[in-house]
Design a protein around this motif. Structure first.
Motif, short mmCIF file in Angstrom:
data_model
loop_
_atom_site.label_atom_id
_atom_site.label_comp_id
_atom_site.label_asym_id
_atom_site.label_seq_id
_atom_site.Cartn_x
_atom_site.Cartn_y
_atom_site.Cartn_z
N ILE A 3 0.87 -1.18 0.00
CA ILE A 3 0.00 0.00 0.00
C ILE A 3 0.90 1.23 0.00
N VAL A 4 0.83 2.00 -1.06
CA VAL A 4 1.65 3.21 -1.20
C VAL A 4 0.92 4.36 -0.52
N ASP A 5 1.62 5.06 0.37
CA ASP A 5 1.05 6.17 1.12
C ASP A 5 0.82 7.39 0.22
N THR A 6 -0.09 8.24 0.63
CA THR A 6 -0.42 9.46 -0.11
C THR A 6 0.82 10.29 -0.41
N SER A 7 1.69 10.46 0.55
CA SER A 7 2.88 11.28 0.33
C SER A 7 3.78 10.69 -0.75
N TRP A 9 2.66 8.84 -3.30
CA TRP A 9 1.96 9.09 -4.58
C TRP A 9 2.22 10.51 -5.05
N ILE A 35 -4.36 -0.16 -3.26
CA ILE A 35 -4.76 1.16 -2.76
C ILE A 35 -6.06 1.04 -1.96
N ILE A 39 -6.68 6.68 0.77
CA ILE A 39 -5.51 7.17 0.03
C ILE A 39 -5.96 7.71 -1.33
N GLU A 42 -7.45 11.12 -0.80
CA GLU A 42 -6.43 12.12 -0.47
C GLU A 42 -5.64 12.55 -1.70
#
Length: 72
Positions: A3-7, A9, A35, A39, A42
């Protein structure tokens, strides 16, 4: 699944920090990225351009974990 964090991305889409961009890119190439709805929301919240919104939304909604995910 990763899971890639918003920051991360944000860095990826802005072609920011090379180490972050590289990791996200490698994980995407290997189909390892998932995802969650929060996220997705955001990331989409920070996009101003309609064209970018369509492009980025299309990418994110194809990832596993999206409740709107479509088969690739």
């Amino acid at each position: 699944m990763i899971i890639v964090d918003t920051s991360a991305w944000i860095e990826f889409f802005r072609d920011g920090e090379p180490s972050v961009v590289g990791k996200v890119d490698r994980y995407l190439e290997r189909d390892l990225v998932g995802i969650g709805d929060l996220i997705y929301c955001e990331v989409m919240q920070g996009i101003r351009s309609v064209a970018q919104r369509r492009q980025i939304s299309g990418l994110l909604l194809c990832l596993p974990g999206s409740k709107w995910s479509v088969s690739r």
